[in-house]
Design an enzyme around this catalytic site. Structure first.
Site: not given
Length: 477
Positions: A68, A276-278
């Site tokens: 990413a 959105q990863y986190d």
């Protein structure tokens, strides 16, 4: 993490190597021992424990890759990307509406046409996943064994090494060919680069922890690397917590398991697809896991680790009280810039510092009510101890950095910063701002000690001996 001796006030170990410093990077808080009180509470400024990985460099480059925000040393050729796409198609993966491409982040997924929100853009069959089942089906299966002692990430890492050694004979050869050898994750930084995060919590976690890049719900026993899907990049502007992927059945009676990826927002043709990863990760965690940071104050945090010392004369009572209230011998509190202190942090601190004339609250008689009492100030000594402990710890932690906030902010204005330099500066300036915030909160609290109402006053009010204005009531017959 052994508890300190009762006579310790603070520990400061000068070390020259970042690796050695990371191993020793913890604080035993300076603490003014009050008459009759137990040993000082143990408070470590460290991240929450994470799974420890001991990967060989080649395995780490593959199994912990953060494609990413990855900056590949050498971008894959167009021919390699074409081979990868043909391989996906030949293996039953459906990726027609998006294509892998070289993007500013390294590799990414680009829309081949306009895509509405929620459209499925890829379905990757399970036979292409690198997971524990793939290990069991390989010639490593008899060595690793599904019931063996090897943890899933170890088995998957071994599989990656094995398949890489097979070269063109590997089923995953086209996938392995496009993987970057390293990213900007701090696990790949040189000793010199790590000096830029000296004093930070990120340094200690980098040296002791490496987390494989996987989708959140596929961690632990369900860890998996999924070709193509893992090329999707992160965008901080996407704030929805709604999942953009799922594992589902397909084909006859849904017997074929696939990983299905959807667009979280509308995407125009030629634009990159992001997720959105986190939302809950701090900048330090983003830097470690993926190799990037965000200019967002909600990403700046600092973890306080509190421990009930085994040398505390009231250790058993305090541990029992903590466990009765959903906590334990060790508690972690993530303080975020611009936000209030975490719930129960001050309550837990009061428990740690409880002693002397306040120790009666630890008696079994109060066991079911003591936590309720600790949610409010207990005594001036107890509250003052908490304030001094935290302030001294913040000052010690701030002294470990080799730059000031002002110096870091000036550096961030430079246009010639390398990506890793920017990551280091943004992480350390964020941590320092949070430390100053914590220090200011307890400094202000210390100045208000004379205005607080403590347990004795509250109790006397309940018994009717003190009026609401604080005057002592004399009862006459």
């Amino acid at each position: 993490q052994s508890p300190p001796p009762t006579s310790a006030t603070h520990v400061a170990v000068p070390v020259s190597s970042p690796r050695a410093m990371a191993a020793l990077h913890h604080l035993v808080l300076p603490h003014r021992l009050l008459s009759g009180h137990g040993p000082p509470p143990v408070l470590r400024f460290s991240r929450r424990p994470r799974p420890l990985l001991h990967l060989l460099p080649c395995a780490a480059a593959a199994a912990t890759r953060a494609s990413a925000a990855a900056t590949a040393v050498t971008a894959p050729s167009d021919a390699a990307l074409q081979d990868f796409r043909r391989w996906l198609s030949s293996q039953g993966a459906e990726t027609g509406s998006v294509a892998p491409a070289v993007v500013p982040e390294g590799l990414g997924l680009v829309a081949a046409r306009d895509l509405p929100r929620g459209e499925v853009v890829a379905e990757v069959p399970k036979k292409l996943w690198l997971d524990a089942d793939a290990v069991a089906a390989s010639d490593l299966g008899r060595v690793c064994g599904s019931g063996g002692d090897l943890r899933p990430w170890v088995s998957v890492s071994l599989l990656i090494l094995r398949e890489a050694a097979r070269g063109g004979d590997s089923l995953w050869a086209p996938y392995l060919a496009i993987l970057p050898r390293q990213t900007d994750s701090t696990i790949f930084w040189s000793e010199e680069e790590l000096l830029e995060i000296q004093g930070t919590q990120l340094l200690s976690t980098t040296m002791g922890v490496k987390e494989s890049r996987v989708f959140p719900e596929l961690r632990g026993d369900k860890l998996a690397l999924i070709p193509f899907a893992d090329l999707i990049n992160h965008n901080g502007d996407i704030t929805s917590k709604e999942s953009c992927w799922e594992i589902k059945g397909k084909g006859f009676l849904g017997r074929d398991t696939v990983f299905s990826l959807r667009t979280p927002t509308e995407v125009k043709s030629g634009e990159q697809i992001y997720v959105q990863y986190d939302l809950d990760k701090s900048n330090a965690e983003l830097a470690l896991d993926y190799g990037f940071t965000e200019a967002n104050s909600s990403r700046d945090s600092y973890t306080l680790t509190l421990e009930i010392s085994e040398s505390d004369p009231f250790y058993e009572d305090k541990l029992d009280i903590a466990e009765l209230n959903g906590m334990g011998e060790t508690a972690y509190f993530d303080v975020v810039l611009g936000e209030s202190l975490p719930p129960q942090m001050i309550t837990y601190l009061r428990l740690l510092c409880l002693g002397g004339t306040d120790a009666f609250l630890l008696e079994a008689l109060f066991r079911n009510k003591v936590w309720e009492h600790l949610e409010l100030p207990v005594s001036r000594d107890n509250e003052e101890s908490i304030c001094q402990v935290i302030q001294n710890a913040c000052k010690s932690a701030l002294a470990a950095y080799h730059t000031t906030i002002e110096e870091d902010e000036e550096l961030l204005e430079r246009e010639d910063l390398q990506s890793r330099q920017q990551i280091a500066i943004e992480v350390r300036v964020g941590e320092k701002k949070v430390l100053e915030q914590i220090n200011d909160i307890f400094k202000e609290r210390e100045q208000e000690l004379d205005d607080l109402e403590y347990y004795q006053e509250r109790r006397l009010k309940d018994l009717g001996f003190i009026g609401d204005n604080g005057d002592i009531i004399f009862w006459e017959s």
